[in-house]
Every structure is written in structure tokens, then in C-alpha cells.
Design an enzyme around this catalytic site. Sequence first.
Site, PDB file in Angstrom:
ATOM      1  N   SER A 195      47.133 104.229  83.591  1.00  0.00           N
ATOM      2  CA  SER A 195      48.150 105.374  83.945  1.00  0.00           C
ATOM      3  C   SER A 195      47.554 106.560  83.080  1.00  0.00           C
ATOM      4  CB  SER A 195      49.404 104.999  83.989  1.00  0.00           C
ATOM      5  OG  SER A 195      50.132 106.185  84.362  1.00  0.00           O
ATOM      6  N   HIS A 222      46.669 105.789  88.036  1.00  0.00           N
ATOM      7  CA  HIS A 222      47.629 106.540  88.547  1.00  0.00           C
ATOM      8  C   HIS A 222      47.276 107.995  88.369  1.00  0.00           C
ATOM      9  CE1 HIS A 222      50.936 103.408  87.184  1.00  0.00           C
ATOM     10  NE2 HIS A 222      50.248 103.269  88.156  1.00  0.00           N
ATOM     11  N   ASP A 314      54.304  99.576  85.097  1.00  0.00           N
ATOM     12  CA  ASP A 314      53.562  99.547  86.483  1.00  0.00           C
ATOM     13  C   ASP A 314      52.687  98.001  85.818  1.00  0.00           C
ATOM     14  OD1 ASP A 314      52.726  99.497  89.140  1.00  0.00           O
ATOM     15  OD2 ASP A 314      51.229 100.703  88.283  1.00  0.00           O
TER      16      ASP A 314
END
Length: 376
Positions: A195, A222, A314
Site C-alpha cells: 500500500s 493500493h 489488508d
Amino acid sequence: MNGAAPSAGAQGAPRRIRVLVVEDSPVIQQLLSHVIGSDPRLEVAGIASSGEQALRMIEREAPDVVSLDIRLPGIDGFEVTSRIMRQTPLPIVVVASDVRDLDIPMRALQAGALAVVEKPGSMARADYQTVAHHLCTQLVIMSQVKVIRHRITARPARPANASPAGSSPAPSLPAEAVTADGQLRRFRALGLVASTGGPAALSRILRELPAGFPLPVFVVQHMGAPFMAGFANWLGTVSALPVRLGEQGTTPRPGTVYVAPGDRHMQVENATIRLSDAPMVCGQRPSGEVLFQSMARGYGATGIGVLLTGMGEDGARGLAEMHRTGAYTIAEHASTAVIHSMPGTAVRLGGAVEELPLDRVAARLLQLTSDDKMAS
């Protein structure tokens, strides 16, 4: 990802996050000032029309976060980012107008910028409110990141015998990589999830994997959906491996990198890539959780999962699920992760075979997939 709230001021009210806007277009300056000023969490600390002016204003205005246009007169956004990170490190959000050309924004991310978002452009566009809200949210989130001038590479929390990039791999491996008869286990797939700070981390790893790497590589990063095609193309320019967006029904091939497309989950079922617009998981779509869980089901002990820098959780439970099926799992160590939340959560859940600094990850992957299958 959820941003932390700004600290409270003297009277108990949250202090607004101060944003330095670096943008050369007067029209866009006004638009960004309106967008930022309309968000109760933010305020404009100042507006710079050039990189040189931005560097001077940072010292004077002490902003919490920088909104940076990459195409500037004089020194470009890449050089601005590099100088900020050397001199007065601050969270930088790249605000890009052309989502098709990501070369310079990606270079800025490599230099230390934390995120790239789409520029609102005009209040007349149909998705203006969505784009404006996303920009403000990213500014809030990234303002909470504690950036540093230099990172110190420390030893992993668990012993890691891989050598730093550029040197020979260490001769031994953790027991999880070795079979009872002393041979290295055979692996069939590699998953990488990242991310915030991910583009630089992913490019570092993929740059060090040689052409002919024996596993298919699945990537979840992401990033805003409009940027994903350009991001995949950019990764292809820094890697010896072909890089493409994952497509429904594709049979993964060894030595190819498959990037989850924007706003779609990517998973692997029956040796086939499956895409889905199912609800977000951990606030993300694509989600690393979805990828890793599918790899746990589809590859079991023959999978390798790597969870890199990122805010939130995540991928952490998915990595732990891979670990439970016998897969080899790696979490990026806090000494190199821009944000250690995602890999740190995986470690707390017992989901990582080992933690490694970023500069040792590729070396470990090459050890695990070596043609010499006898462990020393």
C-alpha cells in the site's frame, strides 16, 4: 485505509492539517484551494507556483503535508521531492492530471512521495466530488505518516540469513523452506501486496528478479483505479519480467507479473486468474486479503507471500492463512517499511515465517526458487 484524526488544539478542537499546494496553474491553484478549504480537516498553508518557491515556503510555513504537481517550471516534481526528503522530510502527495503518463509521478514515489492521486481538474466533471474527496482523504491520511531523512536497516526480528542486495545469498534458510531430506521445497507462485510506499518497494524487488524467474508473480498495490494501467506499464520499465494487468480467465505463466487492475479484486482459482467487483475487503479493492486467501486455497505449501509497507491491515490475515497452509511467508521489517502497519499486523498474527528488510527480500526469493534444490 483510515486516517488518524488531527491532534486537538489548545481549546480541544482538532487542529486543521496544513497543506502546502505546489501548482503552477492559477486556475488549478484556485480549484485546489477551494477543495482543500472546503474540508474541515484541512487548511491551505500556502501556494507555491514552482519547485524553488515550494522549497523556500516549506521552511517558512511548516506545512504538515505537501500537495505536489509533478510538471513544474524550473525543477520538476521529482527533484522537488528528492530535495524535500533530503532537507526537511515531509509527507508528499503527488497530484497528477495525466493518468496515462506515470513515469515522473512514479519516479517521485521512488524518491519518497507517499501517494499519487488524480487532480480534480474541473468542477464540471461528473466525478468531481469523488475525486476531490479522495484527494482530501489522502492528504489527511498521509499527513499522519512520520517520514524520515534516512532509514537505518536493522536486523530482522527473526533471524534472516539472506544477504543484502548485491551480495551472494546466504547459504542457509529457515527450516520452513527445507524438506525432511534436506532439499529446498518447490514453489509455484509468488504474491506481493503493498500500500503506502509500495511502488518504490515493489520496483526494488522486481528490478532484482531476473528474466526467466520461475514463478508467476501476482501483485496487489493500493492505488486509484485510473492509475493502475500506467502503474503496470511503469513497473514493466524497471523489471526484466513482463508486467501486465491481470485479466479474467488468464492462465498465469512463470516469469510474468500480473498486477490487479483498478477497483477489481484479483484471485487465482484452478490455476486461472479471476477478477471480481465484490465488496471492498479491509476498505480496499483490490485487496491483498483476497489474493492471499486465494493463494492459500490454490497453492497451499507451494505458495510464497510477501506483505510490504502499508497502512491498515489488508493482507495480514491472508498472509497468516497462507502460513497455516504451509506457504512461505515474508513480512517487510519495520526498519525499511514506510508504514509498518500491514506487515506488523501479519507478524502479530503469527503469519510470517520471517521479517526481512526490503533490501533482502529479492535475495531470499532467489534462494527459495534456485535451480540448485539442495539446501546447504
